[in-house]
Write a protein that holds these residues in place. Structure first.
Motif, PDB file in Angstrom:
ATOM      1  N   HIS A   1       0.817  -1.205   0.000  1.00  0.00           N
ATOM      2  CA  HIS A   1       0.000   0.000   0.000  1.00  0.00           C
ATOM      3  C   HIS A   1       0.854   1.259   0.000  1.00  0.00           C
ATOM      4  O   HIS A   1       2.017   1.243   0.408  1.00  0.00           O
ATOM      5  N   SER A   2       0.232   2.352  -0.403  1.00  0.00           N
ATOM      6  CA  SER A   2       0.872   3.665  -0.339  1.00  0.00           C
ATOM      7  C   SER A   2       0.749   4.211   1.074  1.00  0.00           C
ATOM      8  O   SER A   2      -0.340   4.189   1.666  1.00  0.00           O
ATOM      9  N   ILE A   3       1.841   4.724   1.631  1.00  0.00           N
ATOM     10  CA  ILE A   3       1.791   5.267   2.988  1.00  0.00           C
ATOM     11  C   ILE A   3       0.844   6.461   3.073  1.00  0.00           C
ATOM     12  O   ILE A   3       0.117   6.616   4.054  1.00  0.00           O
ATOM     13  N   GLU A   4       0.820   7.283   2.032  1.00  0.00           N
ATOM     14  CA  GLU A   4      -0.059   8.457   2.053  1.00  0.00           C
ATOM     15  C   GLU A   4      -1.529   8.048   2.114  1.00  0.00           C
ATOM     16  O   GLU A   4      -2.308   8.601   2.896  1.00  0.00           O
ATOM     17  N   GLU A   5      -1.878   7.070   1.311  1.00  0.00           N
ATOM     18  CA  GLU A   5      -3.266   6.595   1.282  1.00  0.00           C
ATOM     19  C   GLU A   5      -3.681   6.005   2.625  1.00  0.00           C
ATOM     20  O   GLU A   5      -4.763   6.310   3.147  1.00  0.00           O
ATOM     21  N   ILE A   6      -2.827   5.175   3.199  1.00  0.00           N
ATOM     22  CA  ILE A   6      -3.173   4.497   4.449  1.00  0.00           C
ATOM     23  C   ILE A   6      -3.214   5.475   5.612  1.00  0.00           C
ATOM     24  O   ILE A   6      -4.154   5.464   6.426  1.00  0.00           O
ATOM     25  N   VAL A   7      -2.204   6.340   5.743  1.00  0.00           N
ATOM     26  CA  VAL A   7      -2.177   7.289   6.866  1.00  0.00           C
ATOM     27  C   VAL A   7      -3.376   8.226   6.806  1.00  0.00           C
ATOM     28  O   VAL A   7      -4.025   8.483   7.827  1.00  0.00           O
ATOM     29  N   GLU A   8      -3.685   8.727   5.636  1.00  0.00           N
ATOM     30  CA  GLU A   8      -4.845   9.615   5.495  1.00  0.00           C
ATOM     31  C   GLU A   8      -6.138   8.901   5.893  1.00  0.00           C
ATOM     32  O   GLU A   8      -6.971   9.452   6.613  1.00  0.00           O
TER      33      GLU A   8
ATOM     34  N   VAL B   1      -2.497  -2.666  15.442  1.00  0.00           N
ATOM     35  CA  VAL B   1      -1.686  -1.736  14.647  1.00  0.00           C
ATOM     36  C   VAL B   1      -2.409  -1.462  13.330  1.00  0.00           C
ATOM     37  O   VAL B   1      -2.931  -2.362  12.681  1.00  0.00           O
ATOM     38  N   ASP B   2      -2.437  -0.194  12.953  1.00  0.00           N
ATOM     39  CA  ASP B   2      -3.201   0.191  11.765  1.00  0.00           C
ATOM     40  C   ASP B   2      -2.458  -0.061  10.463  1.00  0.00           C
ATOM     41  O   ASP B   2      -3.087  -0.280   9.427  1.00  0.00           O
ATOM     42  N   ALA B   3      -1.129  -0.035  10.503  1.00  0.00           N
ATOM     43  CA  ALA B   3      -0.344  -0.326   9.303  1.00  0.00           C
ATOM     44  C   ALA B   3       1.111  -0.540   9.709  1.00  0.00           C
ATOM     45  O   ALA B   3       1.586   0.032  10.696  1.00  0.00           O
ATOM     46  N   ILE B   4       1.801  -1.353   8.918  1.00  0.00           N
ATOM     47  CA  ILE B   4       3.231  -1.577   9.083  1.00  0.00           C
ATOM     48  C   ILE B   4       3.935  -0.913   7.907  1.00  0.00           C
ATOM     49  O   ILE B   4       3.500  -1.034   6.761  1.00  0.00           O
ATOM     50  N   ILE B   5       5.021  -0.211   8.203  1.00  0.00           N
ATOM     51  CA  ILE B   5       5.757   0.519   7.167  1.00  0.00           C
ATOM     52  C   ILE B   5       7.166  -0.058   7.076  1.00  0.00           C
ATOM     53  O   ILE B   5       7.866  -0.164   8.084  1.00  0.00           O
ATOM     54  N   ILE B   6       7.566  -0.442   5.873  1.00  0.00           N
ATOM     55  CA  ILE B   6       8.890  -1.020   5.656  1.00  0.00           C
ATOM     56  C   ILE B   6       9.576  -0.295   4.506  1.00  0.00           C
ATOM     57  O   ILE B   6       8.930   0.405   3.720  1.00  0.00           O
TER      58      ILE B   6
ATOM     59  N   CYS C   1       2.945  -1.010   4.073  1.00  0.00           N
ATOM     60  CA  CYS C   1       3.331   0.061   3.151  1.00  0.00           C
ATOM     61  C   CYS C   1       4.832   0.008   2.897  1.00  0.00           C
ATOM     62  O   CYS C   1       5.613  -0.253   3.809  1.00  0.00           O
ATOM     63  N   LYS C   2       5.221   0.298   1.673  1.00  0.00           N
ATOM     64  CA  LYS C   2       6.636   0.373   1.330  1.00  0.00           C
ATOM     65  C   LYS C   2       7.012   1.814   1.006  1.00  0.00           C
ATOM     66  O   LYS C   2       6.270   2.525   0.330  1.00  0.00           O
TER      67      LYS C   2
END
Length: 254
Positions: A81-88, A123-128, A154-155
């Motif tokens: 996923h895109s970090i921007e999309e998920i965080v928003e 946890v709402d998302a993992i970022i790598i 998210c990558k």
């Protein structure tokens, strides 16, 4: 599902995989290769999320017993996923969102265990990072107990990019590190936070430690001066959960 079941090897099969809907997570390329077809593949994916490692032929031989022709692809069972999309999306729906950032975790089983704990703790998302970390393999899926299919991953090009973006979104960043006198138990986690865990051997890189809002450690009472990263991650995440006052089922499994 083991690693052999998510490897594609050989120039033309890898080309077909990249041009299809298959999610390729990582490429292993023979480091002394001068094959123009391999160079063509690398040029095709240079702006993609695919991680590339240049390795000796012995490494490729261990990955597959077939004629790899100098290239092996590791496919992913999930889409990223895109970090921007998920965080928003999360900020619009969550009162106290919780993110997890992994700074180049290299062991696929640690990665899977962390994903499992992250899903269990909400946890709402993992970022790598796109390059340098463990690929998503069958072992990752198995160790996560299927949790990998239930949590967005998210990558980003660089972990620094994620730190800057999270901070700009009013999410406090907390590094788990022994290089501090501040305990995780002294932090206020009643707010949007992102917990950052470092790699097994080196921990969190110095450049990341210089960027974060807080550094926090776990108290260690024994003679061993460190914890396995997946265990430490669990301790941090459950401390964050304690601030949300969630009622969790007391179900334990192996």
């Amino acid at each position: 599902m083991g690693q052999k079941e998510n490897t594609i090897f050989g120039i033309y099969p890898v080309q077909e995989a990249i041009s299809s809907d298959i999610v390729v997570d990582k490429l292993f390329v023979q480091k002394d290769s001068s094959n123009p077809k391999i160079e063509e593949i690398l040029k095709t994916i240079e702006k993609s999320d695919i991680s590339i490692s240049h390795v000796p032929s012995e490494k490729l031989n261990r990955l597959t017993k077939g004629n790899h022709q100098g290239i092996v692809a590791i496919t992913s069972p999930i889409s990223f996923h895109s970090i921007e999309e998920i965080v928003e999306k999360v900020l619009a729906s969550e009162k106290n969102p919780l993110f997890l950032v992994l700074d180049q975790i290299s062991d696929v089983r640690n990665f899977g265990a962390i994903i499992r704990t992250a899903e269990c703790t909400g946890v709402d998302a993992i970022i790598i990072q796109k390059k340098g970390g463990a690929p998503v393999t069958g072992d990752t899926v198995k160790t996560s107990a299927g949790a990998i299919f239930k949590i967005p991953i998210c990558k980003v090009d660089h972990i620094k990019d994620a730190i800057f973006y999270l901070q700009a979104s009013n999410i406090e960043t907390i590094s788990a590190t022994e290089k501090t006198d501040q305990s995780v138990y002294d932090l206020d986690l009643k707010k949007p936070v992102a917990i950052i865990m470092g790699s097994e051997g080196k921990g969190i890189s110095k450049s990341i430690l210089n960027l974060v809002d807080h550094k926090a450690a776990l108290p260690l009472k024994g003679d061993i001066n460190s914890l396995n990263v997946s265990v430490a991650c669990g301790a941090f995440l459950y401390e964050a959960v304690s601030y949300t006052h969630l009622t969790l089922p007391t179900i334990y499994s192996v």
